[in-house]
Design a protein around this motif. Structure first.
Motif, PDB file in Angstrom:
ATOM      1  N   LYS A 192      27.271  18.853  84.730  1.00 47.67           N
ATOM      2  CA  LYS A 192      27.823  17.252  85.029  1.00 47.67           C
ATOM      3  C   LYS A 192      26.353  16.428  84.665  1.00 47.67           C
ATOM      4  O   LYS A 192      26.328  15.412  83.838  1.00 47.67           O
ATOM      5  CB  LYS A 192      28.206  16.953  86.344  1.00 47.67           C
ATOM      6  N   VAL A 193      25.244  16.862  85.146  1.00 46.95           N
ATOM      7  CA  VAL A 193      24.048  16.045  84.787  1.00 46.95           C
ATOM      8  C   VAL A 193      23.465  16.287  83.240  1.00 46.95           C
ATOM      9  O   VAL A 193      23.005  15.548  82.840  1.00 46.95           O
ATOM     10  CB  VAL A 193      22.966  16.414  85.766  1.00 46.95           C
ATOM     11  N   THR A 194      23.701  17.812  83.024  1.00 46.70           N
ATOM     12  CA  THR A 194      23.403  17.961  81.652  1.00 46.70           C
ATOM     13  C   THR A 194      24.096  16.983  80.629  1.00 46.70           C
ATOM     14  O   THR A 194      23.567  16.364  79.719  1.00 46.70           O
ATOM     15  CB  THR A 194      23.670  19.471  81.158  1.00 46.70           C
ATOM     16  N   TRP A 195      25.426  16.910  80.830  1.00 40.81           N
ATOM     17  CA  TRP A 195      26.314  16.037  80.012  1.00 40.81           C
ATOM     18  C   TRP A 195      25.774  14.470  79.792  1.00 40.81           C
ATOM     19  O   TRP A 195      25.756  13.905  78.873  1.00 40.81           O
ATOM     20  CB  TRP A 195      27.823  16.042  80.274  1.00 40.81           C
ATOM     21  N   GLN A 196      25.683  14.122  81.067  1.00 45.38           N
ATOM     22  CA  GLN A 196      25.053  12.756  81.467  1.00 45.38           C
ATOM     23  C   GLN A 196      23.794  12.675  80.452  1.00 45.38           C
ATOM     24  O   GLN A 196      23.807  11.377  79.673  1.00 45.38           O
ATOM     25  CB  GLN A 196      24.706  12.290  82.732  1.00 45.38           C
ATOM     26  N   MET A 197      22.901  13.476  80.591  1.00 51.52           N
ATOM     27  CA  MET A 197      21.688  13.375  79.840  1.00 51.52           C
ATOM     28  C   MET A 197      21.916  13.557  78.405  1.00 51.52           C
ATOM     29  O   MET A 197      21.161  12.840  77.548  1.00 51.52           O
ATOM     30  CB  MET A 197      20.795  14.462  80.122  1.00 51.52           C
ATOM     31  N   ILE A 198      22.656  14.244  77.962  1.00 51.79           N
ATOM     32  CA  ILE A 198      23.103  14.301  76.390  1.00 51.79           C
ATOM     33  C   ILE A 198      23.747  12.984  76.097  1.00 51.79           C
ATOM     34  O   ILE A 198      23.194  12.542  75.044  1.00 51.79           O
ATOM     35  CB  ILE A 198      24.387  15.415  76.238  1.00 51.79           C
ATOM     36  N   MET A 199      24.416  12.368  76.750  1.00 53.07           N
ATOM     37  CA  MET A 199      25.288  11.118  76.692  1.00 53.07           C
ATOM     38  C   MET A 199      24.150   9.938  76.243  1.00 53.07           C
ATOM     39  O   MET A 199      24.181   9.049  75.680  1.00 53.07           O
ATOM     40  CB  MET A 199      26.138  10.438  77.506  1.00 53.07           C
ATOM     41  N   ASP A 200      22.938  10.291  77.071  1.00 54.71           N
ATOM     42  CA  ASP A 200      21.979   9.337  77.115  1.00 54.71           C
ATOM     43  C   ASP A 200      21.259   9.379  75.632  1.00 54.71           C
ATOM     44  O   ASP A 200      20.631   8.424  75.148  1.00 54.71           O
ATOM     45  CB  ASP A 200      20.917   9.447  78.144  1.00 54.71           C
ATOM     46  N   LYS A 201      21.084  10.502  75.174  1.00 56.89           N
ATOM     47  CA  LYS A 201      20.109  10.864  74.027  1.00 56.89           C
ATOM     48  C   LYS A 201      20.910  11.771  73.089  1.00 56.89           C
ATOM     49  O   LYS A 201      20.621  12.743  72.676  1.00 56.89           O
ATOM     50  CB  LYS A 201      18.790  11.212  74.274  1.00 56.89           C
ATOM     51  N   PRO A 202      22.117  11.233  72.680  1.00 51.73           N
ATOM     52  CA  PRO A 202      23.105  12.266  71.836  1.00 51.73           C
ATOM     53  C   PRO A 202      22.578  12.782  70.565  1.00 51.73           C
ATOM     54  O   PRO A 202      22.800  13.705  70.216  1.00 51.73           O
ATOM     55  CB  PRO A 202      24.573  11.422  71.754  1.00 51.73           C
ATOM     56  N   TRP A 203      21.842  11.843  69.683  1.00 52.10           N
ATOM     57  CA  TRP A 203      21.515  12.069  68.515  1.00 52.10           C
ATOM     58  C   TRP A 203      20.159  12.885  68.167  1.00 52.10           C
ATOM     59  O   TRP A 203      20.217  13.718  67.498  1.00 52.10           O
ATOM     60  CB  TRP A 203      21.201  10.636  67.718  1.00 52.10           C
ATOM     61  N   ALA A 213      11.705  20.553  82.775  1.00 52.68           N
ATOM     62  CA  ALA A 213      10.812  19.420  83.075  1.00 52.68           C
ATOM     63  C   ALA A 213      11.766  18.040  83.166  1.00 52.68           C
ATOM     64  O   ALA A 213      11.691  17.391  84.118  1.00 52.68           O
ATOM     65  CB  ALA A 213       9.680  19.295  82.293  1.00 52.68           C
ATOM     66  N   GLN A 214      12.514  17.995  81.940  1.00 53.25           N
ATOM     67  CA  GLN A 214      13.355  16.711  81.890  1.00 53.25           C
ATOM     68  C   GLN A 214      14.443  16.617  82.797  1.00 53.25           C
ATOM     69  O   GLN A 214      14.838  15.602  83.545  1.00 53.25           O
ATOM     70  CB  GLN A 214      13.610  16.595  80.427  1.00 53.25           C
ATOM     71  N   PHE A 215      15.030  17.830  83.074  1.00 56.32           N
ATOM     72  CA  PHE A 215      16.216  17.859  84.089  1.00 56.32           C
ATOM     73  C   PHE A 215      15.740  17.543  85.501  1.00 56.32           C
ATOM     74  O   PHE A 215      16.407  16.597  86.148  1.00 56.32           O
ATOM     75  CB  PHE A 215      16.714  19.096  84.073  1.00 56.32           C
ATOM     76  N   THR A 216      14.569  17.928  85.766  1.00 60.12           N
ATOM     77  CA  THR A 216      14.098  17.887  87.201  1.00 60.12           C
ATOM     78  C   THR A 216      13.782  16.231  87.482  1.00 60.12           C
ATOM     79  O   THR A 216      14.063  15.750  88.391  1.00 60.12           O
ATOM     80  CB  THR A 216      12.709  18.701  87.577  1.00 60.12           C
ATOM     81  N   ARG A 217      13.046  15.608  86.247  1.00 60.82           N
ATOM     82  CA  ARG A 217      12.873  14.286  86.343  1.00 60.82           C
ATOM     83  C   ARG A 217      13.873  13.464  86.357  1.00 60.82           C
ATOM     84  O   ARG A 217      13.906  12.273  87.165  1.00 60.82           O
ATOM     85  CB  ARG A 217      11.763  13.954  85.148  1.00 60.82           C
ATOM     86  N   PRO A 235      16.094  26.590  84.844  1.00 58.53           N
ATOM     87  CA  PRO A 235      15.615  26.604  83.540  1.00 58.53           C
ATOM     88  C   PRO A 235      16.942  26.321  82.197  1.00 58.53           C
ATOM     89  O   PRO A 235      16.584  26.407  81.246  1.00 58.53           O
ATOM     90  CB  PRO A 235      15.118  28.044  83.348  1.00 58.53           C
ATOM     91  N   HIS A 236      17.981  26.463  82.735  1.00 63.74           N
ATOM     92  CA  HIS A 236      18.968  26.666  81.775  1.00 63.74           C
ATOM     93  C   HIS A 236      20.273  26.040  82.248  1.00 63.74           C
ATOM     94  O   HIS A 236      20.620  26.095  83.573  1.00 63.74           O
ATOM     95  CB  HIS A 236      19.339  27.970  81.268  1.00 63.74           C
ATOM     96  N   PRO A 237      21.255  25.232  81.577  1.00 65.93           N
ATOM     97  CA  PRO A 237      22.487  24.800  81.886  1.00 65.93           C
ATOM     98  C   PRO A 237      23.709  25.664  82.261  1.00 65.93           C
ATOM     99  O   PRO A 237      24.683  25.322  82.447  1.00 65.93           O
ATOM    100  CB  PRO A 237      22.680  23.570  81.029  1.00 65.93           C
TER     101      PRO A 237
END
Length: 279
Positions: A192-203, A213-217, A235-237
């Motif tokens: 769920k968090v990974t998908w939300q982050m992808i939607m923030d920077k999809p391109w 590191a990015q996931f933790t932040r 380390p991995h989604p």
């Protein structure tokens, strides 16, 4: 280097491999998977020997064998591959003694796969056996059914061992069973968090090698997305498609999709050649 490797793989794909060579490759993978099964038995039921020979820590791994792979899902996936190779060899083998040998090997792999408790490996094994059975059932119905039945029995025996047999580790008895509910819940939150982050920077994605590191932040900045269920180093989604999209954006996502489409194209071509080629 990657470009040269790609060119080399493309050149190899143009090379025709004889049927006899293909069979030897399948047999080699099958035998290697059996060797891994032997290592898995030692790691599961002989913890002191496993620690001495393979530096396998029984308690840290909850008794789940990983062979030489240092990771239970890699071990499970390799066993699933070995089962696919063994089953394909079985359905085309005419000699009774070798057929029995393949069945015994497949049963052992099914048993060890249950001890390993890798859902990825189990799903892979189930899918490959079902697909191969669908290909060859009408051609060799008795052989297919006669091999699947003992495999199921051995798989059920493995499940029973996981939940009922205890292993003595440093003078204390432990069972092999693990609880999947917490793992499933955590993984769903990670996705769920990974998908939300992808939607923030999809391109363009978040960059290669920066997932943890990015996931933790991101978790620290958005506590509402992870209400106390995630923590530590991730380390991995647990999803390769989302992992590629997260790191490299749409271009990386498209590359993975092209790989899948290319594999499906190879399957279509193989189906036209016959059942053995498809297998």
């Amino acid at each position: 280097i990657l470009l040269l490797a790609g060119v080399a793989l493309w050149l190899l794909s143009r090379v025709s491999i004889r049927a006899g060579s293909k069979k030897k490759i399948l047999q080699a993978i099958f035998v290697l998977a059996l060797v891994e099964c032997a290592i898995g038995l030692i790691q599961t039921f002989l913890p002191n020997l496993a620690l001495h020979w393979f530096e396998y820590n029984w308690l840290r791994n909850q008794g789940r064998p990983f062979g030489i792979f240092q990771q239970v899902n890699l071990f499970g996936s390799f066993l699933a591959t070995g089962m696919g190779c063994g089953f394909l060899l079985l359905v085309q083998e005419k000699r009774a003694l070798l057929r029995r040998s393949y069945v015994c090997g497949l049963c052992l792999m099914a048993f060890i796969l249950m001890l390993n408790q890798s859902r990825t490996g189990q799903l892979g094994a189930i899918l490959i056996i079902i697909l191969l059975a669908l290909l060859f059932t009408f051609q060799e119905p008795s052989r297919v059914l006669a091999s699947i039945s003992p495999m199921l029995v051995c798989a059920l025996a493995g499940v029973w061992v996981v939940h009922h047999i205890t292993v003595n580790v440093d003078g204390q008895l432990y069972t092999l069973g693990r609880d999947y509910s917490a793992s499933t819940h955590i993984r769903m939150n990670i996705l769920k968090v990974t998908w939300q982050m992808i939607m923030d920077k999809p391109w363009l994605g978040w960059g290669y090698g920066a997932f943890s590191a990015q996931f933790t932040r991101y978790m620290a900045a958005h506590p509402e997305l992870t209400p106390g269920h995630l923590g530590g180093w991730i380390p991995h989604p647990h999803n390769e498609l989302l992992f590629a999209w997260f790191q490299g954006g749409v271009i990386a996502f498209s590359g993975v999709v092209l790989l899948v489409l290319g594999w499906l194209k190879n399957m279509v071509v193989a189906l036209r050649k016959g059942k053995l080629a498809a297998g």
